[in-house]
Design a protein around this motif. Sequence first.
Motif, PDB file in Angstrom:
ATOM      1  N   MET A 117       0.939  -0.831   0.021  1.00  0.00           N
ATOM      2  CA  MET A 117       0.013   0.024   0.438  1.00  0.00           C
ATOM      3  C   MET A 117       0.689   1.126  -0.280  1.00  0.00           C
ATOM      4  N   HIS A 118       2.123   1.244   0.591  1.00  0.00           N
ATOM      5  CA  HIS A 118       2.980   2.059   0.746  1.00  0.00           C
ATOM      6  C   HIS A 118       3.607   2.521  -1.054  1.00  0.00           C
ATOM      7  N   LEU A 119       3.261   1.515  -1.362  1.00  0.00           N
ATOM      8  CA  LEU A 119       3.942   1.149  -3.463  1.00  0.00           C
ATOM      9  C   LEU A 119       3.235   1.998  -3.548  1.00  0.00           C
ATOM     10  N   TRP A 120       2.085   1.875  -3.589  1.00  0.00           N
ATOM     11  CA  TRP A 120       0.965   2.333  -4.458  1.00  0.00           C
ATOM     12  C   TRP A 120       1.147   3.551  -4.336  1.00  0.00           C
ATOM     13  N   ARG A 121       0.929   4.104  -2.739  1.00  0.00           N
ATOM     14  CA  ARG A 121       0.859   4.894  -2.914  1.00  0.00           C
ATOM     15  C   ARG A 121       2.134   6.250  -3.248  1.00  0.00           C
ATOM     16  N   ALA A 122       3.294   5.592  -3.019  1.00  0.00           N
ATOM     17  CA  ALA A 122       4.989   6.132  -3.689  1.00  0.00           C
ATOM     18  C   ALA A 122       4.112   6.153  -5.409  1.00  0.00           C
ATOM     19  N   ALA A 123       3.490   5.246  -5.438  1.00  0.00           N
ATOM     20  CA  ALA A 123       3.545   5.727  -7.178  1.00  0.00           C
ATOM     21  C   ALA A 123       2.809   6.610  -7.853  1.00  0.00           C
ATOM     22  N   SER A 124       2.309   7.995  -6.644  1.00  0.00           N
ATOM     23  CA  SER A 124       1.701   8.464  -7.397  1.00  0.00           C
ATOM     24  C   SER A 124       1.802  10.091  -6.633  1.00  0.00           C
ATOM     25  N   PRO A 125       2.456  10.997  -7.042  1.00  0.00           N
ATOM     26  CA  PRO A 125       3.489  11.789  -6.711  1.00  0.00           C
ATOM     27  C   PRO A 125       2.315  12.892  -5.993  1.00  0.00           C
ATOM     28  N   ASN A 126       1.225  13.245  -6.470  1.00  0.00           N
ATOM     29  CA  ASN A 126      -0.226  13.710  -6.036  1.00  0.00           C
ATOM     30  C   ASN A 126      -0.278  13.602  -4.834  1.00  0.00           C
ATOM     31  N   ARG A 127       0.023  11.829  -4.495  1.00  0.00           N
ATOM     32  CA  ARG A 127      -0.999  11.479  -3.176  1.00  0.00           C
ATOM     33  C   ARG A 127       0.221  10.806  -2.063  1.00  0.00           C
ATOM     34  N   GLY A 128       1.253  11.857  -2.368  1.00  0.00           N
ATOM     35  CA  GLY A 128       2.318  11.635  -1.302  1.00  0.00           C
ATOM     36  C   GLY A 128       3.345  11.026  -1.642  1.00  0.00           C
ATOM     37  N   GLY A 129       3.576  10.913  -3.441  1.00  0.00           N
ATOM     38  CA  GLY A 129       4.996   9.796  -3.694  1.00  0.00           C
ATOM     39  C   GLY A 129       6.671  11.042  -3.641  1.00  0.00           C
TER      40      GLY A 129
END
Length: 134
Positions: A117-129
């Motif tokens: 789930m952290h990796l998914w979030r890191a993939a999106s610069p707009n959501r904490g990447g």
Amino acid sequence: MFPDAAALAAGVEEALGGPRARRRALANAMAAIADGSLVLDAGRTVAQATADLEALPGIGPWTSHYVALRVLGATDILLTGDVAVRAGARALGIPDAPRDLVAATVAAAPWRSYLMMHLWRAASPNRGGADAHS
């Protein structure tokens, strides 16, 4: 309040967009849940649930393991073929090739679902990447 599996099986192909094969696979899975031939509950192991799901036409490893993550609360799921998981790994400097990603995350077992789930979030610069604060 949410429609039961039988209602979903009856209406999913018309209600959802996307490829017909995907809609048919979902309808078949809902029908199997409705008739009791597919049981997805916390009493099932990940191996049992994923095997039963993958026995259905159109359900593969990504889908079965995602269901195990969300429905069974499986804590050690790592979808190495997921594009966003691999992009998140790259963004964080973790090897992103499937075998390398597994090897790099061995120490996180049995909690790799949380890492994913952290990796998914890191993939999106707009959501904490990784680029969110640049």
